[in-house]
Design a protein around this motif. Structure first.
Motif, PDB file in Angstrom:
ATOM      1  N   UNK A  62       0.835  -1.205   0.000  1.00 13.00           N
ATOM      2  CA  UNK A  62       0.000   0.000   0.000  1.00 13.00           C
ATOM      3  C   UNK A  62       0.870   1.255   0.000  1.00 13.00           C
ATOM      4  N   UNK A  63       1.944   1.245   0.774  1.00 15.98           N
ATOM      5  CA  UNK A  63       2.833   2.414   0.824  1.00 15.98           C
ATOM      6  C   UNK A  63       3.576   2.602  -0.497  1.00 15.98           C
ATOM      7  N   UNK A  64       4.009   1.516  -1.108  1.00 11.11           N
ATOM      8  CA  UNK A  64       4.688   1.641  -2.401  1.00 11.11           C
ATOM      9  C   UNK A  64       3.741   2.184  -3.470  1.00 11.11           C
ATOM     10  N   UNK A  65       2.472   1.755  -3.436  1.00  9.11           N
ATOM     11  CA  UNK A  65       1.494   2.332  -4.367  1.00  9.11           C
ATOM     12  C   UNK A  65       1.303   3.819  -4.084  1.00  9.11           C
ATOM     13  N   UNK A  66       1.245   4.185  -2.804  1.00  8.65           N
ATOM     14  CA  UNK A  66       1.090   5.591  -2.442  1.00  8.65           C
ATOM     15  C   UNK A  66       2.268   6.421  -2.980  1.00  8.65           C
ATOM     16  N   UNK A  84       9.816  10.551  -0.464  1.00  6.33           N
ATOM     17  CA  UNK A  84       9.425   9.141  -0.535  1.00  6.33           C
ATOM     18  C   UNK A  84      10.068   8.333   0.589  1.00  6.33           C
ATOM     19  N   UNK A  85      11.353   8.565   0.831  1.00  2.00           N
ATOM     20  CA  UNK A  85      12.054   7.847   1.909  1.00  2.00           C
ATOM     21  C   UNK A  85      11.454   8.231   3.268  1.00  2.00           C
ATOM     22  N   UNK A  86      11.170   9.505   3.440  1.00  2.00           N
ATOM     23  CA  UNK A  86      10.560   9.976   4.682  1.00  2.00           C
ATOM     24  C   UNK A  86       9.194   9.329   4.900  1.00  2.00           C
ATOM     25  N   UNK A  87       8.376   9.269   3.857  1.00  2.12           N
ATOM     26  CA  UNK A  87       7.056   8.643   3.955  1.00  2.12           C
ATOM     27  C   UNK A  87       7.174   7.143   4.217  1.00  2.12           C
TER      28      UNK A  87
END
Length: 134
Positions: A62-66, A84-87
């Motif tokens: 889910x996070x990679x899709x986000x 992206x790294x922070x998220x």
């Protein structure tokens, strides 16, 4: 297939921005709360413990899709590697802690063998203290 993924990403960005505005939390807080929500919902759906690697993997997907949506969408200030790294860190921190500590603190119970007869409830495992009457 790529067109469908891009349409989903665009719809997700619009939904995500409106959700952040509605809830009033920061983007970081939404990543943290969302990851815990996805972790526990996936545990319920998969009928597994929240510390299951499968539930953790669903949160990661889910996070990679986000992040894909952030890079290809119109999310303001979210289309950089640093963001992206922070998220990714914010999203995966607590699910990773739950997975690792859950496995150490509450190890899964071994599955019972269905072919093994159940123990009797009449003290069959106790040794005799006196001979049986004849």
């Amino acid at each position: 297939m790529l067109e469908i993924l891009q349409k989903l990403a665009d719809q997700w960005i619009v939904f995500k921005i409106s959700l952040i505005d509605f809830v009033g939390l920061t983007n970081d807080a939404m990543h943290i709360h969302g990851s815990i929500l996805i972790l526990f919902v996936s545990a319920i759906i998969l009928r597994r413990r929240p510390d299951s690697p499968w539930c953790w993997l669903i949160v990661l997907i889910a996070e990679l899709f986000n992040e894909y949506a952030d890079f290809h969408g119109v999310a303001p200030g979210e289309s950089t590697i640093d963001a992206a790294v922070h998220d990714l860190y914010n999203t995966m921190f607590w699910p990773t802690i739950i997975m690792v500590l859950g496995r150490f603190l509450f190890p899964p119970q071994p599955k019972k063998d269905k072919n093994r007869p159940a123990d009797s409830s009449d003290l069959a495992n106790e040794s005799f203290k006196e001979p049986a009457p004849v």
